[in-house]
Design an enzyme around this catalytic site. Sequence first.
Site, mmCIF file in Angstrom:
data_model
loop_
_atom_site.group_PDB
_atom_site.id
_atom_site.type_symbol
_atom_site.label_atom_id
_atom_site.label_comp_id
_atom_site.label_asym_id
_atom_site.label_seq_id
_atom_site.Cartn_x
_atom_site.Cartn_y
_atom_site.Cartn_z
ATOM 1 N N HIS A 73 41.470 44.615 42.033
ATOM 2 C CA HIS A 73 42.520 44.614 42.773
ATOM 3 C C HIS A 73 43.503 45.368 42.662
ATOM 4 O O HIS A 73 43.658 46.035 41.294
ATOM 5 C CB HIS A 73 42.997 43.110 43.337
ATOM 6 C CG HIS A 73 43.677 42.407 42.262
ATOM 7 N ND1 HIS A 73 42.886 42.340 40.972
ATOM 8 C CD2 HIS A 73 44.804 41.831 42.161
ATOM 9 C CE1 HIS A 73 43.869 41.523 40.200
ATOM 10 N NE2 HIS A 73 44.919 41.322 40.912
ATOM 11 N N HIS A 95 46.889 44.748 42.187
ATOM 12 C CA HIS A 95 48.226 44.350 41.275
ATOM 13 C C HIS A 95 48.525 45.101 39.994
ATOM 14 O O HIS A 95 47.435 45.375 39.425
ATOM 15 C CB HIS A 95 47.931 42.738 41.060
ATOM 16 C CG HIS A 95 48.196 41.913 42.071
ATOM 17 N ND1 HIS A 95 48.048 40.644 42.347
ATOM 18 C CD2 HIS A 95 49.039 41.891 43.177
ATOM 19 C CE1 HIS A 95 48.432 40.039 43.252
ATOM 20 N NE2 HIS A 95 49.222 40.921 44.080
ATOM 21 N N ASP A 126 48.985 44.629 37.139
ATOM 22 C CA ASP A 126 48.513 44.224 35.667
ATOM 23 C C ASP A 126 46.897 44.624 35.687
ATOM 24 O O ASP A 126 46.561 44.297 34.577
ATOM 25 C CB ASP A 126 48.799 42.837 35.243
ATOM 26 C CG ASP A 126 48.188 42.005 36.371
ATOM 27 O OD1 ASP A 126 48.205 42.214 37.520
ATOM 28 O OD2 ASP A 126 47.704 40.900 36.001
ATOM 29 N N HIS A 127 46.426 45.045 36.680
ATOM 30 C CA HIS A 127 45.059 45.567 36.570
ATOM 31 C C HIS A 127 44.764 47.063 36.626
ATOM 32 O O HIS A 127 43.626 47.627 36.490
ATOM 33 C CB HIS A 127 44.370 44.763 37.689
ATOM 34 C CG HIS A 127 44.055 43.407 37.419
ATOM 35 N ND1 HIS A 127 43.177 42.813 36.759
ATOM 36 C CD2 HIS A 127 45.050 42.235 37.565
ATOM 37 C CE1 HIS A 127 43.306 41.451 36.719
ATOM 38 N NE2 HIS A 127 44.453 41.244 36.965
ATOM 39 N N HIS A 150 42.285 36.114 46.623
ATOM 40 C CA HIS A 150 43.661 36.075 45.600
ATOM 41 C C HIS A 150 44.597 36.405 46.829
ATOM 42 O O HIS A 150 44.404 36.452 47.878
ATOM 43 C CB HIS A 150 43.499 37.366 44.583
ATOM 44 C CG HIS A 150 44.511 37.352 43.800
ATOM 45 N ND1 HIS A 150 45.098 36.217 43.061
ATOM 46 C CD2 HIS A 150 45.322 38.416 43.000
ATOM 47 C CE1 HIS A 150 45.946 36.661 42.364
ATOM 48 N NE2 HIS A 150 45.907 37.853 42.212
ATOM 49 N N ASP A 154 40.983 36.915 38.696
ATOM 50 C CA ASP A 154 42.157 36.694 39.759
ATOM 51 C C ASP A 154 41.493 36.323 41.372
ATOM 52 O O ASP A 154 41.511 37.021 42.099
ATOM 53 C CB ASP A 154 42.678 37.910 40.232
ATOM 54 C CG ASP A 154 43.867 38.436 39.031
ATOM 55 O OD1 ASP A 154 44.930 38.613 39.284
ATOM 56 O OD2 ASP A 154 43.090 38.661 37.940
ATOM 57 N N HIS A 185 41.934 36.932 30.875
ATOM 58 C CA HIS A 185 43.051 36.890 31.833
ATOM 59 C C HIS A 185 43.657 35.450 31.641
ATOM 60 O O HIS A 185 43.804 34.860 32.718
ATOM 61 C CB HIS A 185 42.629 36.964 33.285
ATOM 62 C CG HIS A 185 43.585 37.347 34.327
ATOM 63 N ND1 HIS A 185 44.654 36.546 34.610
ATOM 64 C CD2 HIS A 185 44.110 38.627 34.782
ATOM 65 C CE1 HIS A 185 45.572 37.130 35.499
ATOM 66 N NE2 HIS A 185 45.252 38.492 35.603
#
Length: 295
Positions: A49, A51, A53-54, A127, A198, A256
């Site tokens: 996804h 976001h 942090d990914h 998520h 997530d 994670h």
Amino acid sequence: MPLPYRHLTSVLLRRKGDLFLFDGGEGTQVSLRRLNLKWKKINAIFVSHTHADHVTGLPGILMLSSQVDRDEPLYIFGPPKIAEYIETSRKVLDMYINYPIIVKEITEPGVVYEGKDFYVRAFPLEHSKTCVGYTLEELDRPGEFNPEEAERLEVPKGPLWGKLQRGESVPNKNGIMIDPSQVVGKARSGRKFSFVTDTLYLPSIAKEVKGSDLLICEGMFADDCLDQAKEKKHMTARQAATIARDAEVKRMAMIHYSPRYNDRELELLLAQAKEVYPSAELTRDRMHFEIPYED
């Protein structure tokens, strides 16, 4: 968030010389270089996804790959918005890219990438924004060839042995047709790798990752943060273990983690997971897993 001793989420899968990257959090290229991996050989990137942090490590990966001669295209898969993110990053950073980048957005579950003897499948997670999990699954391998039996049946050594291994019937020295089943064992299963992060706990995930040789699964919170996990649409370590147990996976390692847990406190997550799936493991930065064939 990244910690001084813990990078963000990223998993690299190496298979027969091919490299597949699952997510690319900030600092991914640092670990690649520390491991001395041939990052220029990355064939495809699979994003869960968008976001930050990914994905914030992806621009560095794209620019790093332009520092070497590369003719092969790089495929990037992910949910809607991944194409916009890649294109905007290239434009704003004025990237020099000397190889084709092919971005494909995933709008429905199913096979997204295929090789000669494997495929990658995406499936929905839940998520705070559109998120997908992935499995890479190999096709069954041919059974083992029995040369002693081929000799006993008087099949001349050479091209005819190759035909038998490819599933073709051949004549022996006496003109009698020999069927592959007489000299080749039963098909052997391939390997399966799954990546889940997530998401709320969903019973459907176990069906998607069923029988995985290795499942990398988020285990973000301990039991006392269950309400927070639901609110933020994440899983607890116990829920990750429940998926591993129900899916009958051979090996499950968690990834994670919430930054509230330092490395020593991660043992609490592990202990709770082990109550459900006794062989649960914790991943650490630059940890290496072998995924052997099971003959």
